[in-house]
Design a protein around this motif. Sequence first.
Motif, PDB file in Angstrom:
ATOM      1  N   THR A 553       0.813  -1.217   0.000  1.00  0.00           N
ATOM      2  CA  THR A 553       0.000   0.000   0.000  1.00  0.00           C
ATOM      3  C   THR A 553       0.848   1.269   0.000  1.00  0.00           C
ATOM      4  OG1 THR A 553      -0.125   0.043   2.423  1.00  0.00           O
ATOM      5  CG2 THR A 553      -1.801  -1.237   1.256  1.00  0.00           C
ATOM      6  N   ARG A 554       2.163   1.109  -0.150  1.00  0.00           N
ATOM      7  CA  ARG A 554       3.049   2.267  -0.048  1.00  0.00           C
ATOM      8  C   ARG A 554       2.749   3.291  -1.134  1.00  0.00           C
ATOM      9  NH1 ARG A 554       6.876  -1.511  -2.671  1.00  0.00           N
ATOM     10  NH2 ARG A 554       7.380  -0.638  -4.717  1.00  0.00           N
ATOM     11  N   ALA A 555       2.992   4.557  -0.805  1.00  0.00           N
ATOM     12  CA  ALA A 555       2.841   5.648  -1.767  1.00  0.00           C
ATOM     13  C   ALA A 555       4.187   6.045  -2.368  1.00  0.00           C
ATOM     14  CB  ALA A 555       2.192   6.856  -1.093  1.00  0.00           C
ATOM     15  N   ILE A 556       5.275   5.566  -1.768  1.00  0.00           N
ATOM     16  CA  ILE A 556       6.627   5.895  -2.239  1.00  0.00           C
ATOM     17  C   ILE A 556       6.918   5.128  -3.522  1.00  0.00           C
ATOM     18  CG2 ILE A 556       9.088   5.781  -1.662  1.00  0.00           C
ATOM     19  CD1 ILE A 556       8.267   6.029   1.285  1.00  0.00           C
ATOM     20  N   ARG A 557       7.480   5.836  -4.526  1.00  0.00           N
ATOM     21  CA  ARG A 557       7.787   5.207  -5.808  1.00  0.00           C
ATOM     22  C   ARG A 557       8.894   4.180  -5.660  1.00  0.00           C
ATOM     23  NH1 ARG A 557       6.160   8.443 -10.165  1.00  0.00           N
ATOM     24  NH2 ARG A 557       7.007   6.775 -11.479  1.00  0.00           N
ATOM     25  N   GLY A 558       8.788   3.085  -6.446  1.00  0.00           N
ATOM     26  CA  GLY A 558       9.713   1.982  -6.326  1.00  0.00           C
ATOM     27  C   GLY A 558      11.156   2.331  -6.632  1.00  0.00           C
ATOM     28  N   TRP A 559      11.390   3.260  -7.573  1.00  0.00           N
ATOM     29  CA  TRP A 559      12.774   3.561  -7.957  1.00  0.00           C
ATOM     30  C   TRP A 559      13.553   4.167  -6.792  1.00  0.00           C
ATOM     31  CZ3 TRP A 559      15.390   8.265  -8.166  1.00  0.00           C
ATOM     32  CH2 TRP A 559      14.628   9.415  -7.996  1.00  0.00           C
ATOM     33  N   ILE A 560      12.871   4.866  -5.914  1.00  0.00           N
ATOM     34  CA  ILE A 560      13.523   5.457  -4.739  1.00  0.00           C
ATOM     35  C   ILE A 560      14.143   4.367  -3.871  1.00  0.00           C
ATOM     36  CG2 ILE A 560      13.124   6.758  -2.614  1.00  0.00           C
ATOM     37  CD1 ILE A 560      12.938   8.546  -4.975  1.00  0.00           C
ATOM     38  N   LEU A 561      13.441   3.254  -3.748  1.00  0.00           N
ATOM     39  CA  LEU A 561      13.855   2.192  -2.840  1.00  0.00           C
ATOM     40  C   LEU A 561      14.990   1.351  -3.401  1.00  0.00           C
ATOM     41  CD1 LEU A 561      10.239   1.066  -1.881  1.00  0.00           C
ATOM     42  CD2 LEU A 561      11.665   2.771  -0.735  1.00  0.00           C
ATOM     43  N   ASN A 562      15.138   1.324  -4.724  1.00  0.00           N
ATOM     44  CA  ASN A 562      16.139   0.453  -5.350  1.00  0.00           C
ATOM     45  C   ASN A 562      17.301   1.209  -5.985  1.00  0.00           C
ATOM     46  OD1 ASN A 562      14.496  -1.874  -4.855  1.00  0.00           O
ATOM     47  ND2 ASN A 562      13.222  -1.302  -6.599  1.00  0.00           N
ATOM     48  N   HIS A 563      17.198   2.525  -6.038  1.00  0.00           N
ATOM     49  CA  HIS A 563      18.168   3.311  -6.806  1.00  0.00           C
ATOM     50  C   HIS A 563      19.488   3.497  -6.042  1.00  0.00           C
ATOM     51  CE1 HIS A 563      19.324   6.022  -9.987  1.00  0.00           C
ATOM     52  NE2 HIS A 563      19.608   6.983  -9.123  1.00  0.00           N
ATOM     53  N   GLU A 604       8.764  14.552  -4.065  1.00  0.00           N
ATOM     54  CA  GLU A 604       7.413  14.067  -4.380  1.00  0.00           C
ATOM     55  C   GLU A 604       7.365  12.543  -4.416  1.00  0.00           C
ATOM     56  OE1 GLU A 604       4.075  14.448  -7.957  1.00  0.00           O
ATOM     57  OE2 GLU A 604       5.897  15.677  -7.990  1.00  0.00           O
ATOM     58  N   ASP A 605       8.346  11.919  -5.080  1.00  0.00           N
ATOM     59  CA  ASP A 605       8.315  10.465  -5.225  1.00  0.00           C
ATOM     60  C   ASP A 605       8.616   9.752  -3.916  1.00  0.00           C
ATOM     61  OD1 ASP A 605       7.734  10.882  -7.838  1.00  0.00           O
ATOM     62  OD2 ASP A 605       9.700  10.328  -8.629  1.00  0.00           O
ATOM     63  N   ALA A 606       9.460  10.360  -3.053  1.00  0.00           N
ATOM     64  CA  ALA A 606       9.801   9.741  -1.773  1.00  0.00           C
ATOM     65  C   ALA A 606       8.887  10.203  -0.633  1.00  0.00           C
ATOM     66  CB  ALA A 606      11.257  10.048  -1.419  1.00  0.00           C
ATOM     67  N   LYS A 607       7.951  11.112  -0.936  1.00  0.00           N
ATOM     68  CA  LYS A 607       7.025  11.652   0.054  1.00  0.00           C
ATOM     69  C   LYS A 607       7.773  12.264   1.233  1.00  0.00           C
ATOM     70  CE  LYS A 607       3.841  10.156  -2.600  1.00  0.00           C
ATOM     71  NZ  LYS A 607       3.228  11.122  -3.538  1.00  0.00           N
ATOM     72  N   LEU A 608       8.774  13.112   0.896  1.00  0.00           N
ATOM     73  CA  LEU A 608       9.583  13.771   1.911  1.00  0.00           C
ATOM     74  C   LEU A 608       9.248  15.252   1.969  1.00  0.00           C
ATOM     75  CD1 LEU A 608      13.090  12.147   1.223  1.00  0.00           C
ATOM     76  CD2 LEU A 608      11.575  11.687   3.180  1.00  0.00           C
ATOM     77  N   LYS A 609       9.385  15.827   3.158  1.00  0.00           N
ATOM     78  CA  LYS A 609       9.201  17.265   3.343  1.00  0.00           C
ATOM     79  C   LYS A 609      10.297  17.782   4.264  1.00  0.00           C
ATOM     80  CE  LYS A 609       5.715  16.565   6.960  1.00  0.00           C
ATOM     81  NZ  LYS A 609       5.837  15.105   6.976  1.00  0.00           N
TER      82      LYS A 609
END
Length: 831
Positions: A553-563, A604-609
């Motif tokens: 259910t994550r909102a974080i884009r997959g490329w962030i996690l594997n890049h 935006e892709d990593a849902k960071l602020k």
Amino acid sequence: MAWRDAKASKVRLLLFMASIILGIGAVVAIQLFSTNLKDNIQRQSKSLMGADFIIDSDQLPTERTQAIIDSLAPDAFEVNFVSMIAFPKQGGTKLVKVRGLEGDFPFYGSLDTQPAAVATSYQTTGGALVDATLMLQFDVKPGDSIKIGDVTLPIAGALTSIPGSSALSTSVAPPVVIPYRYIDATNLIQFGSRKEYQYFFKVSDTVNLNRLEDQLEPTLDLENADLDTHTSTTRRLGRRYDNVGKFLNLAAFIALLLGCIGIASSVHIYIKEKLRAIAILKCMGATKLQSFLVFLIQIAGIGVLGGLSGSFIGVGIQQLFPYLLEEFLPFSLTITISAQPIIIGIVLGLCMAVLFALLPLLRTWYISPLEVLRVDENQATPPQKVQIVVYGTIVLFLFLFSFWLIGDALYALYFIGGTLVTFTVLAAVAIFFISMVKRYFPKGWSFEARQSLLNLFRPNNQTIVLVVAIGLGTFLISTLYFTKDMLLAKAEMGQADTSANMIILDVQPQQRDSVTNTISTKKLPLASSIPLVTMRMHSLNGRLVNDIRQDTTRAIRGWILNHEFRTTYRDSLIPTETLVVGTWTSQTNPGDVVPISISENLAEDAKLKLGDPVVFNVQGVLLETIVGSIRQVDWAQMQLNFSIVFPVGVLEKAPQFYVFSTYVPNEQESADLQQDLVANFPNVTIIDLRQVFTLVEEILDQVSWVINFMAFFSILTGLIVLIGSVRTSKYQRIKESVLLRTLGANNKQILKIAALEYIYLGFIGSLVGIVLAVLGSLCLALFVFDVAFVPSYLPFVVFLPGITILVLLIGLSNIQTVLRSSPLEVLRKEA
């Protein structure tokens, strides 16, 4: 009756039909091409990959990944990377993709070489297979040598094709295939080098690849590895080219809409001329249905014949598409003909012709027999409710057909809305022009000039439909040229005299001073020397990346996690960056919290602020940071930009490598510098941006050719509409010209009146299209490309006068009968 009346009006009906033929031809051609493309992809799915499935990783496989690979027993494997090579015989250097292969790959398809035997013997003889085009470029032959890093190998033969590569990809970095056992000896894989490990598998047809992918993909994903089957790769490839097909379909659909608008306008005038005859038929006992069916059968026949003719033309045209798109296809395309697109073309021709002609046809229903002596065209107008139903049916049909082409209801709605807005704007501009002519009519002009202006809003005028038809076609092509110029201008921004046009990658710390001295010795400027540190994200906002990967259910884009991020550190922003929120930190002290600056897209892709904690894994060492600022980055600029930037004082002691950039004034100095760098530092990779600019321009030219080809249908359909509209009003023009001759006008005056009118029509139509293209392109420049917009001169100097002259020639051909004959003779002939 329909047949007899059609024979008497065959010239005009054939022109109506021509309006549909081109649009149907374009739709059928593209439908056939899309069908062939899908069939070829399905049929050649294994040959495209060369294996049944592949496991790949951009780093040495982890222990867990290696265990999975070993359990499946790969049949072949490779490591590939981009690097510089040298040809000792000529002294030339080139950026290539080195593929170190082990095993009998490919299992499907073929490794095409010249001579053919070296495709299998190069593994044992220890030679290199070099891209055939590259060999021609550097004038090398089998037996010559090639230097790859610290290894010099003989060239075994020319590589003409290998599964998975296309002409477009090989133009960027041509492939060079060598036996895997030589990879370590090249010493090209060093810290920071980009590489890819691939393991190829061949299995029996009984193995369920989808189930295998579902079982292994989650585990491999956690280990930063991927599994691709030939079926999943085929699906992705199909979706990629499906988008091309959708775009071309919509372009053809616009051409068809233009033709249908021409039919609606022409049938409107055609039925107007038949109203008295219809009233007479009703006096003789014909029913409303019978009088309606006479002309409905004619229009339906036009639709069927037009659809059939367009379908056969489309069959011939689609043979061109493999040549137009061969640079984008990684396989050879076999053309076959299926019945479905042809049937669709015929049905579409019938539906579009009847729908767009329905409103004018309904006027026959409302003609009263009592009006036989005094036909009032306004009394024959269908009720407003009937008109609303007809318009609603047309819009609904267009939406359903667009939805069938695109496969997305929302996008189909956008397309129909955008099309209606474009047509409305074009029509509104034409109406506005007519109203301005009426309001500010130049009463002091000569008789001929005034008469020609009056003709623009006379009964049976075609000003609006011609402005819409010609304007839309001109708008499409002009927008293409303006956009292409903007893209090229965007790329060429990096070619200024003060900008770097050569990038040197993978410079190791111990090589830094030597590379700097080499550049200085050539009397070239060192534009930048940027340190790069590779790292991966360990946790985001206190959540481990591995845990986030498993969260469906994550909102974080997959490329962030594997890049694997390549980051840098510096004390200031660069011109391509703008601070959006937060505070820029130039330097930090040991022990302090490390504030990093991230790009907008990463945030935006990593849902960071701002203030969110991020922990990085830097070569096995965990580094805690917080988001200190967010930057807007202009990624389109041809220079090094970064998603993550650290302040000075944090990463200086981390394992790192460098990227240099310099400006080289000409090709000869570029070649000299590359030769020295490759000879002394074989591990570095050199990118000559001037070659990249040339490639970008070539790609844009190819894309432009395809879009021009489709826009050509819109322009040609618009011209057919023009011819049909002008020919339809021929009889009204002849009567007006005869009356002028009777009143004493000479041939010169009549010719001048007609010439001026058609010049106005051609000029207005093409000018409106170009002006709308300028406005649309200006919006693209401001809101999409973020560049200064300078319109191309081509539409102004080619389309504007060209279309105007064409309209003039077509129009003048209509009044030759009047100019060559006496008024009485002309009236008798027309009667």
